[in-house]
Design a protein around this motif. Structure first.
Motif: not given
Length: 304
Positions: A197-214
């Motif tokens: 789930s952490s890996a999925n959220m990292l990938a999604a945050s990178l695509v969304a360019k949500d730097y805080v979540r990245i």
């Protein structure tokens, strides 16, 4: 008329935390080869940090070039190669992947293979065994990749991250084989779900360019960093102090021992100065993503 080429390959960081063996980011630190055809093999190291004495047959560039030519039933002609590198060896900045990508390109040019970008990604990832560093060095930018059992690579390619990166390079080497040796062979299902789930959220945050979540998910890895942290000089201190001074997040660069922070570009220089005072035993470099990947320019040959 003989030809001469310059091959430039960016180094890379892998994983960014939980993106284990699948997320890569090219960096503006480079391996550069000047290549020409001649009657016998000659490889010359022209930068500090590269060994002065070696057997040509054992050199990674030589082996990869010949292996790539043989894949296509070609005979690799002898080359003269001048090689310089900004990538420290065995520090987690993609030095081996960049050499593999460079060796493939030497064969591509010398044997007129006409390899596509997909060919380069496939071959380099197959040799590396995973597609993170290799695809980043081939394509540039950020790559999120998978490789099937036949060695075919599928990649999501992102080229416009609005951030800078700071690498913390300790004065110690860490071979990937040693870093892999401390990892568990299996995970319990519940643990694996949390890690995924952490890996999925990292990938999604990178695509969304949500730097805080990245940044948050860079520091939420469960696949490898909890086990490798014991091998890394000042691992916990670097994560803590980087966060206190404005980093989005900090993670191991590949298998380590280098660590990497993602920071807002506006604070990059200030951040480096602060980290240099806190971690004087590390070489600290401000860098950015390279968005070009491997590139070749033909060099004019001057006749005597």
């Amino acid at each position: 008329m003989s030809k001469k080429w310059q091959i430039t390959v960016p180094g890379s960081t892998a994983n960014l935390g939980p993106g284990f063996d699948s997320i890569g980011l090219s960096l503006s630190l480079y391996l550069t080869l000047t290549v020409s055809l001649q009657d016998k093999w000659e490889i010359i190291h022209v930068s500090q940090g590269l060994p002065n004495e070696f057997n040509i047959e054992d050199h990674l560039i030589y082996k990869i070039a010949n292996e790539t030519a043989a894949r296509f039933n070609k005979q690799m002609p002898p080359c003269r190669i001048e090689m310089k590198s900004e990538l420290p060896f065995a520090r987690g900045l993609g030095s081996s992947a960049s050499a593999i990508v460079a060796g493939i390109e030497v064969a591509n040019l010398a044997c007129n293979l006409n390899l596509s970008l997909q060919d380069r990604c496939n071959i380099s990832s197959q040799i590396e065994g995973h597609p993170d560093n290799a695809t980043a060095s081939v394509l540039g930018g950020l790559t999120i990749s998978s490789m099937d059992e036949q060695g075919n690579v599928d990649t999501i390619h992102i080229t416009d991250l609005d951030a800078s990166f700071v690498v913390f390079i300790p004065d110690v080497e860490l071979k990937t084989s040693e870093a892999r040796g401390v990892l568990p062979n299996t995970f319990e299902r519940h643990y694996a779900v949390l890690a995924s789930s952490s890996a999925n959220m990292l990938a999604a945050s990178l695509v969304a360019k949500d730097y805080v979540r990245i940044g948050r998910y860079m520091e939420a890895d469960l696949f490898h960093e909890p086990f490798r942290s014991q091998l890394i000089p000042q691992y916990f201190e670097i994560v803590q102090k980087a966060k206190e001074h404005g980093a989005y997040g900090t993670a191991l660069s590949g298998a380590g021992p280098t660590m990497i922070s993602m920071v807002p570009t506006s604070i990059g220089n200030q951040f480096v100065h602060q980290m240099e005072s806190l971690f004087p035993s590390h070489k600290i470099i401000l860098t950015k993503a390279d968005h070009t990947g491997v590139r070749v320019t033909e060099v004019p040959v001057v006749s005597n």
